[in-house]
Design a protein around this motif. Structure first.
Motif, PDB file in Angstrom:
ATOM      1  N   THR A   1      43.105  36.747  37.533  1.00  0.00           N
ATOM      2  CA  THR A   1      42.401  36.497  36.280  1.00  0.00           C
ATOM      3  C   THR A   1      41.521  37.693  35.920  1.00  0.00           C
ATOM      4  OG1 THR A   1      40.533  35.433  37.411  1.00  0.00           O
ATOM      5  CG2 THR A   1      42.343  34.008  36.673  1.00  0.00           C
ATOM      6  N   PHE A   2      41.250  37.830  34.641  1.00  0.00           N
ATOM      7  CA  PHE A   2      40.366  38.882  34.143  1.00  0.00           C
ATOM      8  C   PHE A   2      39.058  38.898  34.919  1.00  0.00           C
ATOM      9  CE2 PHE A   2      36.849  40.217  31.463  1.00  0.00           C
ATOM     10  CZ  PHE A   2      37.304  41.379  30.844  1.00  0.00           C
ATOM     11  N   SER A   3      38.462  37.721  35.122  1.00  0.00           N
ATOM     12  CA  SER A   3      37.150  37.645  35.775  1.00  0.00           C
ATOM     13  C   SER A   3      37.194  38.184  37.202  1.00  0.00           C
ATOM     14  CB  SER A   3      36.634  36.196  35.771  1.00  0.00           C
ATOM     15  OG  SER A   3      37.475  35.347  36.514  1.00  0.00           O
ATOM     16  N   LYS A   4      38.248  37.855  37.938  1.00  0.00           N
ATOM     17  CA  LYS A   4      38.324  38.309  39.331  1.00  0.00           C
ATOM     18  C   LYS A   4      38.680  39.788  39.429  1.00  0.00           C
ATOM     19  CE  LYS A   4      37.007  34.684  41.428  1.00  0.00           C
ATOM     20  NZ  LYS A   4      35.669  34.716  42.086  1.00  0.00           N
ATOM     21  N   VAL A   5      39.450  40.283  38.475  1.00  0.00           N
ATOM     22  CA  VAL A   5      39.783  41.710  38.477  1.00  0.00           C
ATOM     23  C   VAL A   5      38.517  42.544  38.292  1.00  0.00           C
ATOM     24  CG1 VAL A   5      41.025  43.566  37.306  1.00  0.00           C
ATOM     25  CG2 VAL A   5      42.146  41.358  37.680  1.00  0.00           C
ATOM     26  N   ILE A   6      37.708  42.199  37.277  1.00  0.00           N
ATOM     27  CA  ILE A   6      36.501  42.999  37.055  1.00  0.00           C
ATOM     28  C   ILE A   6      35.442  42.726  38.128  1.00  0.00           C
ATOM     29  CG2 ILE A   6      36.949  43.145  34.574  1.00  0.00           C
ATOM     30  CD1 ILE A   6      34.637  41.195  34.143  1.00  0.00           C
ATOM     31  N   GLU A   7      35.481  41.537  38.693  1.00  0.00           N
ATOM     32  CA  GLU A   7      34.550  41.231  39.788  1.00  0.00           C
ATOM     33  C   GLU A   7      34.790  42.167  40.969  1.00  0.00           C
ATOM     34  OE1 GLU A   7      32.893  37.065  40.921  1.00  0.00           O
ATOM     35  OE2 GLU A   7      34.658  37.368  42.194  1.00  0.00           O
ATOM     36  N   ARG A   8      36.063  42.362  41.299  1.00  0.00           N
ATOM     37  CA  ARG A   8      36.403  43.272  42.408  1.00  0.00           C
ATOM     38  C   ARG A   8      36.067  44.724  42.049  1.00  0.00           C
ATOM     39  NH1 ARG A   8      41.082  39.992  42.489  1.00  0.00           N
ATOM     40  NH2 ARG A   8      42.296  41.590  41.413  1.00  0.00           N
ATOM     41  N   LYS A   9      36.385  45.128  40.823  1.00  0.00           N
ATOM     42  CA  LYS A   9      36.188  46.518  40.411  1.00  0.00           C
ATOM     43  C   LYS A   9      34.710  46.890  40.336  1.00  0.00           C
ATOM     44  CE  LYS A   9      40.529  47.775  39.579  1.00  0.00           C
ATOM     45  NZ  LYS A   9      41.192  48.952  40.199  1.00  0.00           N
ATOM     46  N   LEU A  10      33.880  45.964  39.878  1.00  0.00           N
ATOM     47  CA  LEU A  10      32.462  46.252  39.661  1.00  0.00           C
ATOM     48  C   LEU A  10      31.575  45.781  40.800  1.00  0.00           C
ATOM     49  CD1 LEU A  10      32.195  45.289  35.871  1.00  0.00           C
ATOM     50  CD2 LEU A  10      32.388  47.579  36.858  1.00  0.00           C
ATOM     51  N   ASN A  11      32.167  45.003  41.713  1.00  0.00           N
ATOM     52  CA  ASN A  11      31.404  44.458  42.836  1.00  0.00           C
ATOM     53  C   ASN A  11      30.186  43.669  42.345  1.00  0.00           C
ATOM     54  OD1 ASN A  11      30.955  43.949  45.576  1.00  0.00           O
ATOM     55  ND2 ASN A  11      29.620  45.745  45.791  1.00  0.00           N
ATOM     56  N   LYS A  12      30.430  42.851  41.318  1.00  0.00           N
ATOM     57  CA  LYS A  12      29.398  41.980  40.765  1.00  0.00           C
ATOM     58  C   LYS A  12      29.958  40.570  40.652  1.00  0.00           C
ATOM     59  CE  LYS A  12      26.806  45.151  37.748  1.00  0.00           C
ATOM     60  NZ  LYS A  12      25.432  44.698  37.992  1.00  0.00           N
ATOM     61  N   ASN A  13      29.108  39.585  40.823  1.00  0.00           N
ATOM     62  CA  ASN A  13      29.547  38.222  40.573  1.00  0.00           C
ATOM     63  C   ASN A  13      29.882  38.053  39.095  1.00  0.00           C
ATOM     64  OD1 ASN A  13      29.396  37.020  43.115  1.00  0.00           O
ATOM     65  ND2 ASN A  13      27.215  36.578  42.918  1.00  0.00           N
ATOM     66  N   VAL A  14      31.016  37.433  38.820  1.00  0.00           N
ATOM     67  CA  VAL A  14      31.366  37.072  37.451  1.00  0.00           C
ATOM     68  C   VAL A  14      31.350  35.550  37.356  1.00  0.00           C
ATOM     69  CG1 VAL A  14      33.117  37.137  35.639  1.00  0.00           C
ATOM     70  CG2 VAL A  14      32.748  39.140  37.095  1.00  0.00           C
ATOM     71  N   ILE A  15      30.497  35.046  36.493  1.00  0.00           N
ATOM     72  CA  ILE A  15      30.385  33.604  36.260  1.00  0.00           C
ATOM     73  C   ILE A  15      31.376  33.241  35.165  1.00  0.00           C
ATOM     74  CG2 ILE A  15      28.834  31.719  35.663  1.00  0.00           C
ATOM     75  CD1 ILE A  15      28.007  33.261  38.189  1.00  0.00           C
ATOM     76  N   ASN A  16      32.429  32.542  35.536  1.00  0.00           N
ATOM     77  CA  ASN A  16      33.502  32.253  34.590  1.00  0.00           C
ATOM     78  C   ASN A  16      33.264  30.916  33.892  1.00  0.00           C
ATOM     79  OD1 ASN A  16      35.841  31.958  33.148  1.00  0.00           O
ATOM     80  ND2 ASN A  16      37.226  32.304  34.851  1.00  0.00           N
ATOM     81  N   LEU A  17      32.751  30.983  32.650  1.00  0.00           N
ATOM     82  CA  LEU A  17      32.529  29.778  31.864  1.00  0.00           C
ATOM     83  C   LEU A  17      33.665  29.513  30.884  1.00  0.00           C
ATOM     84  CD1 LEU A  17      28.697  29.960  31.076  1.00  0.00           C
ATOM     85  CD2 LEU A  17      29.877  28.898  33.013  1.00  0.00           C
TER      86      LEU A  17
END
Length: 274
Positions: free
Chosen positions: A56-72
């Motif tokens: 998913t978009f959220s997990k891809v950028i989460e891995r790339k940026l090393n930041k939690n992504v809160i998927n609402l």
């Protein structure tokens, strides 16, 4: 706290898991989870329709940026529902960044559909749908089914042709953007709105892409300047030659390839803004 569900169509077979607030994620959301995080707001494209969680978009950028992504993100929701979820779960939390997915094909809200007639007997089906929708919208896969049934059985009108990038109903545009305004008006946050084209939007010839002269696009630009958020129109960057790669072969949502491509464009844009 986690619940699971399975979603099967001819071109995918995916298991969904939802966390303590009903969002599609493999981690629970608490105040500490929000600290220095990115909040993703949207519908099924944000949720990750028909693809594995890790793609998913959220997990891809989460891995790339090393930041939690809160998927609402939640399937079947519109900007009104997006705002209500944002208000309930994120508005008062200590996050750093907002990404808003805007899908013109079905995110514009027709106000006429929301006005209930005083004659309940003649509008029983509409009332029933509205009541069930308001109950189910909050992070439930059931809502997507209800919305589809409503469109196929109750609507049966030509409004679908007035959707997507060619949408022209001024009243509906103003009403829709009112809810986007409420999400994107927070100060001291990095904010990005990503406009998502449907297949038919991408297939317009370059000379036919006159939507940027339409009221909705000009209002969106005006809103972005007023509230200081960036706009990424994926119709500008997605490659028409790859249109069938971006989407599921049996469905109008992004494939894994589409999610990775959108994430790449977002990350590149974010890098250029620094």
């Amino acid at each position: 706290n986690f619940t699971t569900d399975r979603h099967v169509k001819t071109c995918f077979d995916v298991n969904y898991s939802s966390n303590n607030v009903g969002a599609r994620d493999n981690k629970d959301y608490y105040s500490k989870t929000f600290k220095k995080s990115i909040v993703l707001v949207g519908d099924s494209f944000a949720e990750g329709y028909g693809i594995k969680l890790e793609n998913t978009f959220s997990k891809v950028i989460e891995r790339k940026l090393n930041k939690n992504v809160i998927n609402l993100g939640s399937s079947g929701s519109d900007p009104r529902h997006n705002y209500l979820r944002f208000k309930k779960f994120a508005k008062n939390e200590d996050f750093e960044e907002i990404i808003y997915f805007f899908f013109p094909l079905n995110d514009f809200i027709n106000k006429k559909d929301l006005v209930k007639s005083t004659n309940k007997k003649n509008n029983f089906i509409l009332y029933f749908y509205e009541d069930i929708r308001d109950f189910l919208y909050n992070f439930t896969y059931s809502f997507n089914t209800i919305r589809t049934i409503k469109f196929l059985i109750i609507n049966k009108d030509k409004s679908f042709n007035n959707q997507a990038y060619q949408y022209k109903d001024k009243e509906g545009i103003d009403y829709t953007f009112n809810f986007i305004n409420k999400v994107m008006s927070l100060e001291n946050k990095k904010k990005t709105l990503i406009v998502i084209p449907a297949k038919k939007d991408m297939r317009f010839n370059k000379s036919e892409k006159n939507y940027k002269k339409l009221y909705w696009f000009k209002e969106l630009l005006s809103l972005s300047k007023k509230l200081n958020f960036n706009i990424i129109d994926l119709n500008d960057v997605f490659d028409i030659k790859k249109v069938n790669q971006y989407f599921h072969s049996c469905d109008g949502h992004w494939s894994s390839y589409g999610n990775f491509a959108a994430a790449e464009h977002f990350l590149n844009h974010r890098k250029q803004e620094k």
